[in-house]
Scaffold this motif. Structure first.
Motif, PDB file in Angstrom:
ATOM      1  N   LEU A  24       0.820  -1.213   0.000  1.00 55.08           N
ATOM      2  CA  LEU A  24       0.000   0.000   0.000  1.00 55.08           C
ATOM      3  C   LEU A  24       0.855   1.264   0.000  1.00 55.08           C
ATOM      4  O   LEU A  24       0.489   2.272  -0.611  1.00 55.08           O
ATOM      5  CB  LEU A  24      -0.938  -0.011   1.197  1.00 55.08           C
ATOM      6  CG  LEU A  24      -1.985  -1.129   1.179  1.00 55.08           C
ATOM      7  CD1 LEU A  24      -2.776  -1.124   2.472  1.00 55.08           C
ATOM      8  CD2 LEU A  24      -2.880  -1.017  -0.025  1.00 55.08           C
ATOM      9  N   THR A  25       2.003   1.221   0.659  1.00 53.06           N
ATOM     10  CA  THR A  25       2.910   2.370   0.665  1.00 53.06           C
ATOM     11  C   THR A  25       3.446   2.657  -0.732  1.00 53.06           C
ATOM     12  O   THR A  25       3.531   3.813  -1.152  1.00 53.06           O
ATOM     13  CB  THR A  25       4.081   2.127   1.635  1.00 53.06           C
ATOM     14  OG1 THR A  25       3.558   1.925   2.943  1.00 53.06           O
ATOM     15  CG2 THR A  25       5.047   3.291   1.655  1.00 53.06           C
ATOM     16  N   GLU A  26       3.786   1.609  -1.479  1.00 59.24           N
ATOM     17  CA  GLU A  26       4.282   1.803  -2.842  1.00 59.24           C
ATOM     18  C   GLU A  26       3.206   2.422  -3.741  1.00 59.24           C
ATOM     19  O   GLU A  26       3.492   3.300  -4.554  1.00 59.24           O
ATOM     20  CB  GLU A  26       4.769   0.485  -3.416  1.00 59.24           C
ATOM     21  CG  GLU A  26       6.061   0.023  -2.782  1.00 59.24           C
ATOM     22  CD  GLU A  26       6.512  -1.331  -3.281  1.00 59.24           C
ATOM     23  OE1 GLU A  26       5.862  -1.899  -4.181  1.00 59.24           O
ATOM     24  OE2 GLU A  26       7.514  -1.824  -2.761  1.00 59.24           O
ATOM     25  N   HIS A  27       1.972   1.967  -3.592  1.00 62.45           N
ATOM     26  CA  HIS A  27       0.885   2.558  -4.382  1.00 62.45           C
ATOM     27  C   HIS A  27       0.700   4.028  -4.017  1.00 62.45           C
ATOM     28  O   HIS A  27       0.435   4.858  -4.892  1.00 62.45           O
ATOM     29  CB  HIS A  27      -0.426   1.807  -4.156  1.00 62.45           C
ATOM     30  CG  HIS A  27      -0.537   0.545  -4.954  1.00 62.45           C
ATOM     31  ND1 HIS A  27      -0.647   0.529  -6.322  1.00 62.45           N
ATOM     32  CD2 HIS A  27      -0.549  -0.750  -4.572  1.00 62.45           C
ATOM     33  CE1 HIS A  27      -0.735  -0.706  -6.745  1.00 62.45           C
ATOM     34  NE2 HIS A  27      -0.673  -1.509  -5.697  1.00 62.45           N
ATOM     35  N   ALA A  28       0.830   4.351  -2.752  1.00 60.56           N
ATOM     36  CA  ALA A  28       0.639   5.737  -2.311  1.00 60.56           C
ATOM     37  C   ALA A  28       1.775   6.637  -2.801  1.00 60.56           C
ATOM     38  O   ALA A  28       1.533   7.750  -3.269  1.00 60.56           O
ATOM     39  CB  ALA A  28       0.547   5.793  -0.792  1.00 60.56           C
ATOM     40  N   GLU A  29       3.008   6.169  -2.691  1.00 63.50           N
ATOM     41  CA  GLU A  29       4.155   7.009  -3.061  1.00 63.50           C
ATOM     42  C   GLU A  29       4.294   7.193  -4.562  1.00 63.50           C
ATOM     43  O   GLU A  29       4.525   8.297  -5.037  1.00 63.50           O
ATOM     44  CB  GLU A  29       5.442   6.405  -2.513  1.00 63.50           C
ATOM     45  CG  GLU A  29       5.618   6.592  -1.034  1.00 63.50           C
ATOM     46  CD  GLU A  29       6.948   6.052  -0.533  1.00 63.50           C
ATOM     47  OE1 GLU A  29       7.806   5.674  -1.357  1.00 63.50           O
ATOM     48  OE2 GLU A  29       7.121   6.005   0.686  1.00 63.50           O
ATOM     49  N   TYR A  30       4.178   6.105  -5.321  1.00 61.26           N
ATOM     50  CA  TYR A  30       4.471   6.172  -6.746  1.00 61.26           C
ATOM     51  C   TYR A  30       3.240   6.385  -7.612  1.00 61.26           C
ATOM     52  O   TYR A  30       3.339   6.938  -8.694  1.00 61.26           O
ATOM     53  CB  TYR A  30       5.212   4.907  -7.185  1.00 61.26           C
ATOM     54  CG  TYR A  30       6.492   4.708  -6.419  1.00 61.26           C
ATOM     55  CD1 TYR A  30       7.524   5.639  -6.491  1.00 61.26           C
ATOM     56  CD2 TYR A  30       6.666   3.609  -5.589  1.00 61.26           C
ATOM     57  CE1 TYR A  30       8.688   5.482  -5.769  1.00 61.26           C
ATOM     58  CE2 TYR A  30       7.830   3.440  -4.871  1.00 61.26           C
ATOM     59  CZ  TYR A  30       8.844   4.374  -4.967  1.00 61.26           C
ATOM     60  OH  TYR A  30       9.988   4.211  -4.252  1.00 61.26           O
TER      61      TYR A  30
END
Length: 61
Positions: A24-30
């Motif tokens: 979920l962090t990767e989806h939010a950041e990128y």
């Protein structure tokens, strides 16, 4: 009025909390996604809905 684009992600019960957080962090950041809703099912799996704003470009002509 804001328009949003939605993405649904199914997280199986055997995925660790750390792995789910990283996903979920990767989806939010990128991808500029933000968390809209999380449903935890009785079997332990999770259904996550992410959203992001739709940018509308207006013509200047």
């Amino acid at each position: 009025m804001l328009d949003y684009s939605y993405m649904d992600i199914f997280i199986p019960r055997d995925l660790t909390r750390e792995a789910a957080r990283q996903l979920l962090t990767e989806h939010a950041e990128y991808g500029k996604w933000e968390l809209a809703r999380v449903r935890v099912h009785p079997d332990g799996s999770r259904h996550v809905r992410l959203r992001r704003k739709i940018m509308r470009v207006r013509s200047t002509l």
